[in-house]
Motif scaffolding. Structure first.
Motif, PDB file in Angstrom:
ATOM      1  N   ARG A   1       0.830  -1.221   0.000  1.00 57.46           N
ATOM      2  CA  ARG A   1       0.000   0.000   0.000  1.00 57.46           C
ATOM      3  C   ARG A   1       0.857   1.261   0.000  1.00 57.46           C
ATOM      4  O   ARG A   1       0.590   2.200  -0.748  1.00 57.46           O
ATOM      5  N   ALA A   2       1.887   1.290   0.840  1.00 56.33           N
ATOM      6  CA  ALA A   2       2.680   2.510   0.997  1.00 56.33           C
ATOM      7  C   ALA A   2       3.592   2.781  -0.191  1.00 56.33           C
ATOM      8  O   ALA A   2       3.861   3.947  -0.517  1.00 56.33           O
ATOM      9  N   LEU A   3       4.060   1.735  -0.850  1.00 49.28           N
ATOM     10  CA  LEU A   3       5.080   1.891  -1.893  1.00 49.28           C
ATOM     11  C   LEU A   3       4.552   1.646  -3.303  1.00 49.28           C
ATOM     12  O   LEU A   3       5.316   1.719  -4.266  1.00 49.28           O
ATOM     13  N   ASN A   4       3.253   1.321  -3.428  1.00 45.45           N
ATOM     14  CA  ASN A   4       2.675   1.020  -4.749  1.00 45.45           C
ATOM     15  C   ASN A   4       3.511  -0.020  -5.487  1.00 45.45           C
ATOM     16  O   ASN A   4       3.964   0.185  -6.615  1.00 45.45           O
ATOM     17  N   ALA A   5       3.732  -1.147  -4.823  1.00 46.60           N
ATOM     18  CA  ALA A   5       4.621  -2.184  -5.357  1.00 46.60           C
ATOM     19  C   ALA A   5       3.963  -3.067  -6.407  1.00 46.60           C
ATOM     20  O   ALA A   5       4.582  -4.017  -6.894  1.00 46.60           O
ATOM     21  N   ALA A   6       2.692  -2.818  -6.712  1.00 49.19           N
ATOM     22  CA  ALA A   6       1.992  -3.519  -7.795  1.00 49.19           C
ATOM     23  C   ALA A   6       1.936  -5.033  -7.601  1.00 49.19           C
ATOM     24  O   ALA A   6       1.961  -5.789  -8.576  1.00 49.19           O
ATOM     25  N   GLY A   7       1.908  -5.475  -6.357  1.00 52.79           N
ATOM     26  CA  GLY A   7       1.763  -6.901  -6.086  1.00 52.79           C
ATOM     27  C   GLY A   7       3.039  -7.703  -6.146  1.00 52.79           C
ATOM     28  O   GLY A   7       3.018  -8.922  -5.925  1.00 52.79           O
ATOM     29  N   VAL A   8       4.167  -7.061  -6.447  1.00 52.34           N
ATOM     30  CA  VAL A   8       5.434  -7.781  -6.597  1.00 52.34           C
ATOM     31  C   VAL A   8       5.851  -8.434  -5.276  1.00 52.34           C
ATOM     32  O   VAL A   8       6.235  -9.616  -5.235  1.00 52.34           O
ATOM     33  N   LEU A   9       5.797  -7.679  -4.183  1.00 54.85           N
ATOM     34  CA  LEU A   9       6.196  -8.223  -2.887  1.00 54.85           C
ATOM     35  C   LEU A   9       5.219  -9.298  -2.420  1.00 54.85           C
ATOM     36  O   LEU A   9       5.621 -10.301  -1.821  1.00 54.85           O
ATOM     37  N   GLU A  10       3.948  -9.099  -2.699  1.00 51.96           N
ATOM     38  CA  GLU A  10       2.928 -10.072  -2.305  1.00 51.96           C
ATOM     39  C   GLU A  10       3.161 -11.420  -2.977  1.00 51.96           C
ATOM     40  O   GLU A  10       2.979 -12.476  -2.370  1.00 51.96           O
ATOM     41  N   ILE A  11       3.573 -11.380  -4.226  1.00 56.21           N
ATOM     42  CA  ILE A  11       3.859 -12.621  -4.963  1.00 56.21           C
ATOM     43  C   ILE A  11       5.002 -13.391  -4.293  1.00 56.21           C
ATOM     44  O   ILE A  11       4.995 -14.624  -4.245  1.00 56.21           O
ATOM     45  N   LEU A  12       5.969 -12.668  -3.756  1.00 56.02           N
ATOM     46  CA  LEU A  12       7.141 -13.317  -3.153  1.00 56.02           C
ATOM     47  C   LEU A  12       6.886 -13.834  -1.746  1.00 56.02           C
ATOM     48  O   LEU A  12       7.661 -14.652  -1.242  1.00 56.02           O
ATOM     49  N   GLN A  13       5.804 -13.368  -1.082  1.00 49.03           N
ATOM     50  CA  GLN A  13       5.598 -13.695   0.326  1.00 49.03           C
ATOM     51  C   GLN A  13       5.505 -15.197   0.573  1.00 49.03           C
ATOM     52  O   GLN A  13       6.045 -15.711   1.560  1.00 49.03           O
ATOM     53  N   GLU A  14       4.831 -15.924  -0.311  1.00 50.41           N
ATOM     54  CA  GLU A  14       4.700 -17.372  -0.112  1.00 50.41           C
ATOM     55  C   GLU A  14       6.060 -18.049  -0.112  1.00 50.41           C
ATOM     56  O   GLU A  14       6.323 -18.952   0.692  1.00 50.41           O
ATOM     57  N   ASP A  15       6.968 -17.603  -0.997  1.00 50.23           N
ATOM     58  CA  ASP A  15       8.312 -18.181  -1.039  1.00 50.23           C
ATOM     59  C   ASP A  15       9.136 -17.765   0.177  1.00 50.23           C
ATOM     60  O   ASP A  15       9.963 -18.536   0.668  1.00 50.23           O
ATOM     61  N   VAL A  16       8.916 -16.533   0.657  1.00 51.33           N
ATOM     62  CA  VAL A  16       9.585 -16.092   1.883  1.00 51.33           C
ATOM     63  C   VAL A  16       9.164 -16.979   3.050  1.00 51.33           C
ATOM     64  O   VAL A  16       9.994 -17.423   3.848  1.00 51.33           O
ATOM     65  N   ASP A  17       7.858 -17.263   3.144  1.00 52.33           N
ATOM     66  CA  ASP A  17       7.359 -18.131   4.212  1.00 52.33           C
ATOM     67  C   ASP A  17       7.904 -19.555   4.067  1.00 52.33           C
ATOM     68  O   ASP A  17       8.248 -20.206   5.058  1.00 52.33           O
ATOM     69  N   PHE A  18       7.984 -20.030   2.837  1.00 55.34           N
ATOM     70  CA  PHE A  18       8.462 -21.391   2.593  1.00 55.34           C
ATOM     71  C   PHE A  18       9.889 -21.571   3.115  1.00 55.34           C
ATOM     72  O   PHE A  18      10.236 -22.612   3.678  1.00 55.34           O
ATOM     73  N   ALA A  19      10.717 -20.542   2.941  1.00 58.02           N
ATOM     74  CA  ALA A  19      12.114 -20.629   3.370  1.00 58.02           C
ATOM     75  C   ALA A  19      12.266 -20.629   4.886  1.00 58.02           C
ATOM     76  O   ALA A  19      13.349 -20.916   5.397  1.00 58.02           O
ATOM     77  N   LYS A  20      11.187 -20.312   5.619  1.00 56.21           N
ATOM     78  CA  LYS A  20      11.232 -20.380   7.083  1.00 56.21           C
ATOM     79  C   LYS A  20      11.120 -21.817   7.579  1.00 56.21           C
ATOM     80  O   LYS A  20      11.436 -22.106   8.729  1.00 56.21           O
ATOM     81  N   LEU A  21      10.635 -22.708   6.738  1.00 54.30           N
ATOM     82  CA  LEU A  21      10.402 -24.087   7.154  1.00 54.30           C
ATOM     83  C   LEU A  21      11.719 -24.835   7.337  1.00 54.30           C
ATOM     84  O   LEU A  21      12.702 -24.548   6.651  1.00 54.30           O
ATOM     85  N   PRO A  22      11.756 -25.827   8.240  1.00 53.66           N
ATOM     86  CA  PRO A  22      12.957 -26.657   8.364  1.00 53.66           C
ATOM     87  C   PRO A  22      13.283 -27.333   7.034  1.00 53.66           C
ATOM     88  O   PRO A  22      12.374 -27.744   6.296  1.00 53.66           O
ATOM     89  N   SER A  23      14.536 -27.445   6.720  1.00 48.83           N
ATOM     90  CA  SER A  23      14.942 -27.990   5.423  1.00 48.83           C
ATOM     91  C   SER A  23      14.416 -29.412   5.215  1.00 48.83           C
ATOM     92  O   SER A  23      14.045 -29.786   4.098  1.00 48.83           O
ATOM     93  N   PHE A  24      14.355 -30.217   6.304  1.00 53.60           N
ATOM     94  CA  PHE A  24      13.905 -31.608   6.157  1.00 53.60           C
ATOM     95  C   PHE A  24      12.433 -31.699   5.789  1.00 53.60           C
ATOM     96  O   PHE A  24      11.971 -32.738   5.326  1.00 53.60           O
ATOM     97  N   PHE A  25      11.689 -30.614   5.980  1.00 53.55           N
ATOM     98  CA  PHE A  25      10.239 -30.625   5.801  1.00 53.55           C
ATOM     99  C   PHE A  25       9.792 -30.048   4.457  1.00 53.55           C
ATOM    100  O   PHE A  25       8.645 -30.222   4.042  1.00 53.55           O
ATOM    101  N   ARG A  26      10.691 -29.381   3.749  1.00 54.00           N
ATOM    102  CA  ARG A  26      10.285 -28.615   2.567  1.00 54.00           C
ATOM    103  C   ARG A  26       9.800 -29.484   1.411  1.00 54.00           C
ATOM    104  O   ARG A  26       8.858 -29.107   0.708  1.00 54.00           O
TER     105      ARG A  26
END
Length: 301
Positions: A94-119
């Motif tokens: 909202r603040a930066l008018n990022a056109a959804g670019v950051l939102e698209i990456l959020q799922e991958d950011v969350d995925f990288a938080k998972l333990p490596s054995f679980f991915r």
């Protein structure tokens, strides 16, 4: 007088003919190790966030309060040292008018938080049309409340630092979106009575957890069943496991213990898991009786 090497660090001292890293050199090595451990997606996200921030004319100090972060926390996200959480991404869009670019990456950011054995398993889970789960000792992760999950992570051995606890908690809660995503996934959870009686986080946490199980069990794509203690032999005595069927109608099993996970793809082994799970569901209380059982534990009967 102490000389310095090319990068300005004090040279290694000598002890018994061996080089001993100076404190400054050791600190630099630890910093590089931390940077090497950063998931690439966190680094990439941070660079994009910094780019959008600068293009919008904000300093870190100016933008941070708008995002609900401190300037130090925002700097950590931009440097890829800590992952962005969904609320930050939503506010930044909202603040930066990022056109959804950051939102698209959020799922991958969350995925990288998972333990490596679980991915590897989570990649299959994301493509699931059905997911059948048996847990004898703990409430399944997809059904855990925030307080229950926090109690688990706070008790982890070896001990997790606060950032690791928050990242793990955020990743677990984010995965729970699969319960209500469209198209709906068919879920079955069979839970051992011991998992429900094992108190984590105190009585209030458990009462909240029981109520959450009852609420999730009312979703039309979620079945929750309980295996009472004292049923004698049943096919879950060898331990917990999960069965997944993907949108390509490929079937996989998964089991883990002591932070080691294993995806099972061999069709014969998966078939054995399937047979055991079918037997287990027949040996558990049905959905209605399981709900009554959980209500009694919650003191609501």
């Amino acid at each position: 007088m102490t000389s310095s090497n090319e990068n300005g660090a004090a040279p290694d001292r000598k002890k018994d003919g061996r080089a001993v890293p100076s404190p400054r050199t050791a600190d630099t090595a630890r910093q590089r190790k931390r940077e090497d451990d950063r998931p690439g997606i966190w680094v990439g996200y941070g660079k994009l966030l910094a780019k959008f921030r600068k293009e919008a004319g904000y300093t870190q100090e100016g933008l941070a309060p708008i995002l609900g972060y401190s300037a130090e926390q925002l700097a950590s996200v931009e440097q890829g040292r800590r992952p962005a959480k969904a609320p930050l991404t939503e506010a930044a869009e909202r603040a930066l008018n990022a056109a959804g670019v950051l939102e698209i990456l959020q799922e991958d950011v969350d995925f990288a938080k998972l333990p490596s054995f679980f991915r590897d398993f989570v990649l299959l889970e994301m493509e699931a049309v059905s997911r059948f789960d048996y847990d004898p000792l703990l409430v399944p992760g997809l059904l855990q409340t925030e307080a229950y999950a926090r109690a688990l992570f706070e008790g982890h051995v070896p001990m997790l630092d606060e950032d690791a606890i928050e990242d793990s908690l955020d990743a677990r809660l984010a995965r729970q979106k699969i319960l209500t995503k469209s198209p709906l996934v068919d879920f079955s959870f069979v839970i051992g009575e011991a998992a429900l009686r094992q108190e984590l986080g105190g009585p209030d946490t458990m009462k909240e957890q029981y109520r959450h199980l009852l609420a999730m069990g009312k979703l039309r794509n979620v079945a929750v069943q309980v295996v009472p203690i004292g049923r004698g032999f049943h096919t879950g005595l060898n331990g917990g496991f999960v069965l997944v069927e993907t949108s390509a109608h490929q079937r996989y099993g998964y089991f883990e213990a002591q932070d080691i996970g294993h995806v099972v793809s061999d069709s014969k082994q998966v078939s054995t898991f399937d047979l055991r799970y079918g037997k287990l569901r027949s040996q558990a209380l049905n959905v209605e009786k399981s709900a009554v059982f959980i209500e009694e534990l919650a003191g609501e009967r």
